[in-house]
Design a protein around this motif. Structure first.
Motif, PDB file in Angstrom:
ATOM      1  N   GLN A 282       0.816  -1.208   0.000  1.00 41.31           N
ATOM      2  CA  GLN A 282       0.000   0.000   0.000  1.00 41.31           C
ATOM      3  C   GLN A 282       0.851   1.260   0.000  1.00 41.31           C
ATOM      4  N   ARG A 283       1.971   1.241   0.732  1.00 45.06           N
ATOM      5  CA  ARG A 283       2.854   2.409   0.687  1.00 45.06           C
ATOM      6  C   ARG A 283       3.461   2.561  -0.696  1.00 45.06           C
ATOM      7  N   GLY A 284       3.770   1.447  -1.345  1.00 45.32           N
ATOM      8  CA  GLY A 284       4.262   1.517  -2.711  1.00 45.32           C
ATOM      9  C   GLY A 284       3.209   2.038  -3.668  1.00 45.32           C
ATOM     10  N   LEU A 285       1.979   1.594  -3.481  1.00 47.64           N
ATOM     11  CA  LEU A 285       0.886   2.058  -4.335  1.00 47.64           C
ATOM     12  C   LEU A 285       0.663   3.552  -4.183  1.00 47.64           C
ATOM     13  N   ASP A 286       0.817   4.037  -2.968  1.00 48.85           N
ATOM     14  CA  ASP A 286       0.602   5.459  -2.718  1.00 48.85           C
ATOM     15  C   ASP A 286       1.535   6.321  -3.560  1.00 48.85           C
ATOM     16  N   SER A 287       2.719   5.805  -3.843  1.00 46.28           N
ATOM     17  CA  SER A 287       3.662   6.576  -4.663  1.00 46.28           C
ATOM     18  C   SER A 287       3.308   6.523  -6.146  1.00 46.28           C
ATOM     19  N   GLN A 288       2.559   5.490  -6.552  1.00 44.37           N
ATOM     20  CA  GLN A 288       2.266   5.296  -7.982  1.00 44.37           C
ATOM     21  C   GLN A 288       0.973   6.015  -8.378  1.00 44.37           C
ATOM     22  N   MET A 289       1.005   7.325  -8.342  1.00 49.09           N
ATOM     23  CA  MET A 289      -0.230   8.102  -8.501  1.00 49.09           C
ATOM     24  C   MET A 289      -0.806   8.030  -9.913  1.00 49.09           C
ATOM     25  N   PHE A 290      -0.021   7.598 -10.893  1.00 48.52           N
ATOM     26  CA  PHE A 290      -0.569   7.473 -12.245  1.00 48.52           C
ATOM     27  C   PHE A 290      -0.964   6.044 -12.584  1.00 48.52           C
ATOM     28  N   PHE A 291      -0.594   5.099 -11.734  1.00 47.00           N
ATOM     29  CA  PHE A 291      -1.066   3.724 -11.909  1.00 47.00           C
ATOM     30  C   PHE A 291      -2.272   3.444 -11.015  1.00 47.00           C
ATOM     31  N   LEU A 292      -2.395   4.208  -9.920  1.00 46.68           N
ATOM     32  CA  LEU A 292      -3.548   4.055  -9.031  1.00 46.68           C
ATOM     33  C   LEU A 292      -4.886   4.209  -9.763  1.00 46.68           C
ATOM     34  N   PRO A 293      -5.022   5.178 -10.684  1.00 49.88           N
ATOM     35  CA  PRO A 293      -6.300   5.288 -11.398  1.00 49.88           C
ATOM     36  C   PRO A 293      -6.676   4.020 -12.161  1.00 49.88           C
ATOM     37  N   ILE A 294      -5.684   3.325 -12.693  1.00 51.59           N
ATOM     38  CA  ILE A 294      -5.952   2.080 -13.408  1.00 51.59           C
ATOM     39  C   ILE A 294      -6.488   1.036 -12.427  1.00 51.59           C
ATOM     40  N   LEU A 295      -5.885   0.981 -11.240  1.00 45.08           N
ATOM     41  CA  LEU A 295      -6.238  -0.035 -10.250  1.00 45.08           C
ATOM     42  C   LEU A 295      -7.557   0.255  -9.548  1.00 45.08           C
ATOM     43  N   THR A 296      -8.011   1.495  -9.575  1.00 39.31           N
ATOM     44  CA  THR A 296      -9.237   1.865  -8.866  1.00 39.31           C
ATOM     45  C   THR A 296     -10.419   2.100  -9.794  1.00 39.31           C
ATOM     46  N   GLY A 297     -10.288   1.672 -11.050  1.00 37.94           N
ATOM     47  CA  GLY A 297     -11.444   1.651 -11.932  1.00 37.94           C
ATOM     48  C   GLY A 297     -11.665   2.873 -12.786  1.00 37.94           C
ATOM     49  N   SER A 298     -10.711   3.792 -12.844  1.00 35.42           N
ATOM     50  CA  SER A 298     -10.921   4.998 -13.642  1.00 35.42           C
ATOM     51  C   SER A 298     -10.706   4.763 -15.131  1.00 35.42           C
ATOM     52  N   PHE A 299     -10.064   3.657 -15.476  1.00 33.32           N
ATOM     53  CA  PHE A 299      -9.936   3.289 -16.886  1.00 33.32           C
ATOM     54  C   PHE A 299     -10.857   2.106 -17.157  1.00 33.32           C
ATOM     55  N   LEU A 300     -11.992   2.371 -17.748  1.00 34.70           N
ATOM     56  CA  LEU A 300     -12.965   1.346 -18.143  1.00 34.70           C
ATOM     57  C   LEU A 300     -13.426   0.483 -16.953  1.00 34.70           C
ATOM     58  N   PHE A 301     -13.521   1.124 -15.781  1.00 36.96           N
ATOM     59  CA  PHE A 301     -13.892   0.410 -14.559  1.00 36.96           C
ATOM     60  C   PHE A 301     -12.925  -0.768 -14.334  1.00 36.96           C
ATOM     61  N   GLY A 302     -13.258  -1.690 -13.471  1.00 37.20           N
ATOM     62  CA  GLY A 302     -12.402  -2.858 -13.256  1.00 37.20           C
ATOM     63  C   GLY A 302     -10.989  -2.466 -12.860  1.00 37.20           C
ATOM     64  N   GLY A 303     -10.024  -3.310 -13.253  1.00 34.62           N
ATOM     65  CA  GLY A 303      -8.623  -3.025 -13.016  1.00 34.62           C
ATOM     66  C   GLY A 303      -8.121  -3.337 -11.627  1.00 34.62           C
ATOM     67  N   ASN A 304      -8.904  -4.087 -10.836  1.00 36.61           N
ATOM     68  CA  ASN A 304      -8.487  -4.377  -9.459  1.00 36.61           C
ATOM     69  C   ASN A 304      -7.492  -5.545  -9.448  1.00 36.61           C
ATOM     70  N   TYR A 305      -6.319  -5.290 -10.007  1.00 37.46           N
ATOM     71  CA  TYR A 305      -5.309  -6.340 -10.155  1.00 37.46           C
ATOM     72  C   TYR A 305      -4.595  -6.668  -8.844  1.00 37.46           C
ATOM     73  N   LEU A 306      -4.591  -5.735  -7.913  1.00 35.91           N
ATOM     74  CA  LEU A 306      -3.903  -5.934  -6.646  1.00 35.91           C
ATOM     75  C   LEU A 306      -4.921  -5.816  -5.513  1.00 35.91           C
ATOM     76  N   VAL A 307      -5.099  -6.894  -4.749  1.00 34.57           N
ATOM     77  CA  VAL A 307      -6.122  -6.907  -3.704  1.00 34.57           C
ATOM     78  C   VAL A 307      -5.814  -5.879  -2.618  1.00 34.57           C
ATOM     79  N   GLU A 308      -4.561  -5.468  -2.509  1.00 36.85           N
ATOM     80  CA  GLU A 308      -4.183  -4.498  -1.479  1.00 36.85           C
ATOM     81  C   GLU A 308      -4.864  -3.149  -1.675  1.00 36.85           C
ATOM     82  N   VAL A 309      -5.330  -2.874  -2.892  1.00 38.01           N
ATOM     83  CA  VAL A 309      -5.999  -1.602  -3.160  1.00 38.01           C
ATOM     84  C   VAL A 309      -7.245  -1.447  -2.302  1.00 38.01           C
ATOM     85  N   ASP A 310      -7.991  -2.533  -2.095  1.00 43.29           N
ATOM     86  CA  ASP A 310      -9.234  -2.456  -1.325  1.00 43.29           C
ATOM     87  C   ASP A 310      -8.995  -2.106   0.133  1.00 43.29           C
ATOM     88  N   GLY A 311      -7.759  -2.228   0.599  1.00 42.22           N
ATOM     89  CA  GLY A 311      -7.455  -1.904   1.985  1.00 42.22           C
ATOM     90  C   GLY A 311      -6.942  -0.492   2.196  1.00 42.22           C
TER      91      GLY A 311
END
Length: 758
Positions: free
Chosen positions: A381-410
């Motif tokens: 999660q600390r690593g994800l916090d730094s990836q501010m341009f990949f976070l949108p992909i993981l949180t559904g801003s690109f065509l929804f979905g994209g929850n490739y890493l379960v840690e995002v939900d936490g």
């Protein structure tokens, strides 16, 4: 050479790989921080680096792998389109940049809390960008543009394939469809396999007939809808057979972390804040004086689901030791899920970041759809916090979905309950062959208060641009009181979070109604604790003290099955107002739910419990005015600051010094030192309330302090009545007797001393 030639076919994703690697490195270099919500965790990071360097390396490698796989496939699609349209590598790079940037804009507008640290802590000079996006760019506009782009490409290559029968066109079409479905379901493994197979699939594509290609495309589309169709079919089959087999009611506990009782519209008079809950209240029994036993999430849920106090089962804080958490679900402390399973119930719990307590102990749910919490996940999660341009992909801003890493939900800045709603619905649809016991636990009201778009705009001021416009930064060591304007905005964002939860609640209730599960189910709305919002000197948060009504008092609304004549059963007890709300004004506790549900189902209690069945209270001739309720504080996370409770406590170190990472327990963060655990239990403030008074026991280094307050005349607990000497002694004896009965403790002078811990 032959081996190298094989690898050359993967050059189709070279642009995507180079883009992903560049984005990852730049984000890591310019957006890495040693803070969480503004709190310095450099000491924690330093200890993690020295002890678990390999773990951190693997965590960041996991993020990089997901990044590379996603952009490899997306870059491969662009590669084949570029062959058709003669696009240069620079143009492909530019298209990836535009897609990523648009997704980022959508994410900022949808979840500005995700980027709070970036704009308010690391680069405050860039706040104007955040304000411009959230003020002027609705997420729907960006979604429309992205979807229009994808739709245009799909329509174009569908038309070209049907008219020209070109294999390259059909290959691009099928590639996009496969990518879209795998992305929607967040299948990183599927995307990785697609990345491996794409070059070889392209080499053999020309050998496949057009009719098979059409069938393949239709199959891909069917594959995308098949999970929902399967769930719905199973539900229809099972519910028909269930109706013939059993009359057991389904039980749904719908809960929101930190939901305050006084914030609900039917109480506050604010008709806009909770319209769905207000409608539900008209069909429910409202328990007007309901309190939790401890205002911290882990022990509060442990008390509710076992029917026992934390001082009995040992889960006293958020970081229980192995010996403590093993009590949950054992023979002495069986859980509701465990008992109901023996009587034919299927059970599940669904939730976002605050529900990370459920994977960490044996609650005996059949399915747990909640994020976990341990050192491995925290480093990701600390690593994800730094990836501010990949976070949108993981949180559904690109065509929804994209929850490739379960840690995002936490992530604590992503409390959007709509993200976990599909899991809740799927749990119902897939498992309706048995009676169901389902818990849905929302985190959107828990600090840092993270309502998504459009809810964060509901009650906040448009012209406020201070630190708390989108969320409440939390530093437990800071005692600085925000300005009056800031406090007003903090309360506004809290109200907006309540409104966001109301929308979640309304969607769940409507789903039950649409599937004929509403009328004959037991549905409970409650919370694990409340929240202080700068009333008097109470500060903000929960669990540090017991003053005021807002931390322990929570909603409890119960809708019984339509076939259960609750109006007749409780006709002597219930009050009814002008809005047809039926309420019980007597004192109730969160440990009452365990015996209530078993009483309704005619299941014997496994042992004597401290709570009472609410059915018994409702069937009485009069309200029990002598009843009392117990509560205690949680752990103090910080040993700093000038809060009033820091001067009224037995000192022990802050949480960064107390905790340990236990590799044998899946790297869970725990407090295992027996001396610290004993001190934490000894230092707790304890409370006993009756219908009129509140008594608080406060152990300090100088001796035990008692505070007594009139709950009705002095709800903020400003006038201590204990020095008068006439009102408190009886409540003091009752509190001492209760603690000595329910826990292994003894009196040493005025101090309550735990004699044994799990």
């Amino acid at each position: 050479m032959k081996y190298l030639n094989h690898w050359k076919v993967y050059g189709i994703g070279a642009v995507g790989l180079s883009f992903a690697l560049t984005e990852f490195i730049l984000s890591l270099a310019f957006n890495t921080s040693f803070h969480i919500m503004g709190v310095d965790i450099a000491e924690f990071i330093s200890s993690m680096l020295s002890q678990f360097f390999l773990l951190i390396l693997v965590s960041y490698g996991k993020i990089l792998f997901a990044n590379l796989v996603f952009y490899f496939v997306l870059g491969s699609i662009l590669y084949f389109i570029s062959l058709d349209l003669s696009l240069s590598r620079k143009t492909q790079w530019f298209i990836l940049l535009v897609i990523t940037f648009l997704s980022w804009i959508h994410s900022v507008a949808m979840y500005p809390q995700l980027y709070g640290e970036f704009f308010y802590i690391r680069y405050p000079s860039l706040q104007f960008i955040l304000h411009f996006i959230t003020d002027w760019i609705p997420p729907l506009v960006v979604s429309f543009f992205l979807y229009s782009l994808v739709a245009f490409v799909l329509v174009r290559y569908s038309f070209l394939f049907l008219t020209q029968r070109e294999k390259n066109h059909s290959f691009i079409l099928c590639q996009i469809l496969l990518f879209a479905i795998l992305h929607y379901y967040g299948s990183l493994v599927g995307l990785f396999l697609l990345a491996i197979l794409l070059p070889w699939l392209h080499l053999h594509w020309k050998k496949i007939s057009d009719s098979k290609i059409i069938l393949f495309c239709l199959g891909i589309i069917f594959l995308g809808f098949s999970p929902y169709l399967w769930d719905k079919t199973q539900f229809l089959i099972h519910t028909r057979s269930l109706e013939a087999k059993t009359s057991k009611p389904n039980i749904f506990i719908l809960s929101a972390d930190s939901l305050r009782y006084d914030k609900l519209g039917f109480l506050s008079g604010n008709k806009e804040i909770s319209p769905n809950i207000d409608d539900f209240a008209k069909e429910s029994i409202i328990f007007k004086d309901h309190h939790v036993t401890i205002p911290r999430t882990f022990p509060s849920w442990a008390d509710l689901l076992t029917g026992e106090y934390s001082m009995a089962h040992g889960i006293r804080d958020m970081f229980p030791a192995p010996s403590e958490k093993k009590n949950i679900g054992n023979q002495r402390f069986p859980t509701l899920a465990q008992i109901l399973r023996r009587h034919g119930y299927y059970s599940a719990v669904v939730g976002s970041f605050a529900a990370d307590i459920f994977p960490r102990a044996n609650w005996s749910f059949d399915d747990v759809y909640c994020p976990d919490f341990n050192a491995k996940i925290l480093t990701v999660q600390r690593g994800l916090d730094s990836q501010m341009f990949f976070l949108p992909i993981l949180t559904g801003s690109f065509l929804f979905g994209g929850n490739y890493l379960v840690e995002v939900d936490g992530l604590s800045t992503l409390g959007d309950g709509k993200r976990v709603m599909p899991k809740w619905k799927s749990a119902i649809l897939r498992n309706s062959k048995n009676a169901m016991f389902l818990v849905a636990f929302s985190s959107v009201v828990h600090f840092p208060y993270t309502p998504p778009y459009p809810y964060y705009k509901k009650f906040t001021k448009r012209n406020y641009y201070g630190k708390y416009k989108y969320l409440k930064f939390v530093d437990p060591s800071s005692d600085e009181k925000p300005s009056h304007e800031d406090i007003e905005e903090i309360r506004n964002i809290f109200d907006s979070a309540v409104h966001a939860y109301d929308a979640e609640f309304g969607e769940m209730i409507q789903f039950l109604k649409d599937n004929n599960l509403y009328e004959e189910s037991i549905i409970i709305l409650t919370a694990d604790h409340g929240e202080a919002l700068y009333e008097d000197i109470h500060g903000q948060g929960h669990g540090e003290h017991l003053r005021g009504e807002n931390v322990t008092k929570v909603p409890l609304l119960i809708k019984f099955p339509k076939s259960y004549p609750i109006d007749m059963v409780a006709k002597n007890i219930l009050q009814e107002d002008a809005s047809s709300h039926k309420s019980y004004s007597g004192l109730t506790s969160s440990v009452d739910l365990f015996p209530t549900l078993l009483d309704y189902l005619a299941i014997p209690l496994p042992s004597q419990k401290p709570g009472k069945s609410l059915l018994g209270l409702l069937q009485a001739d009069a309200i029990d005015t002598k009843r009392t309720a117990y509560s205690e504080t949680g752990i103090w996370f910080s040993d700093r600051g000038n809060h009033f409770f820091q001067h009224q406590r037995i000192p022990y170190p802050n949480i960064l010094q107390l905790h340990k990472v236990i590799p044998e327990e899946d790297y869970q963060i725990m407090i295992t030192d027996y001396q610290y655990r004993e001190t934490i239990a000894f230092a707790k403030h304890r409370m006993l309330i009756n219908e009129k008074y509140k008594l608080i026991y406060i152990p300090t280094r100088e001796g035990v302090v008692y505070e007594l307050y009139d709950r009705l005349k002095d709800p903020n607990n400003q006038n201590n009545l204990w020095p008068s000497g006439s009102l408190g002694p009886e409540m003091k004896r009752e509190l001492q007797d209760l603690i000595l009965k329910e826990s292994k403790s003894k009196l040493v002078g005025e101090y309550i001393l735990p004699t044994s811990l799990p």
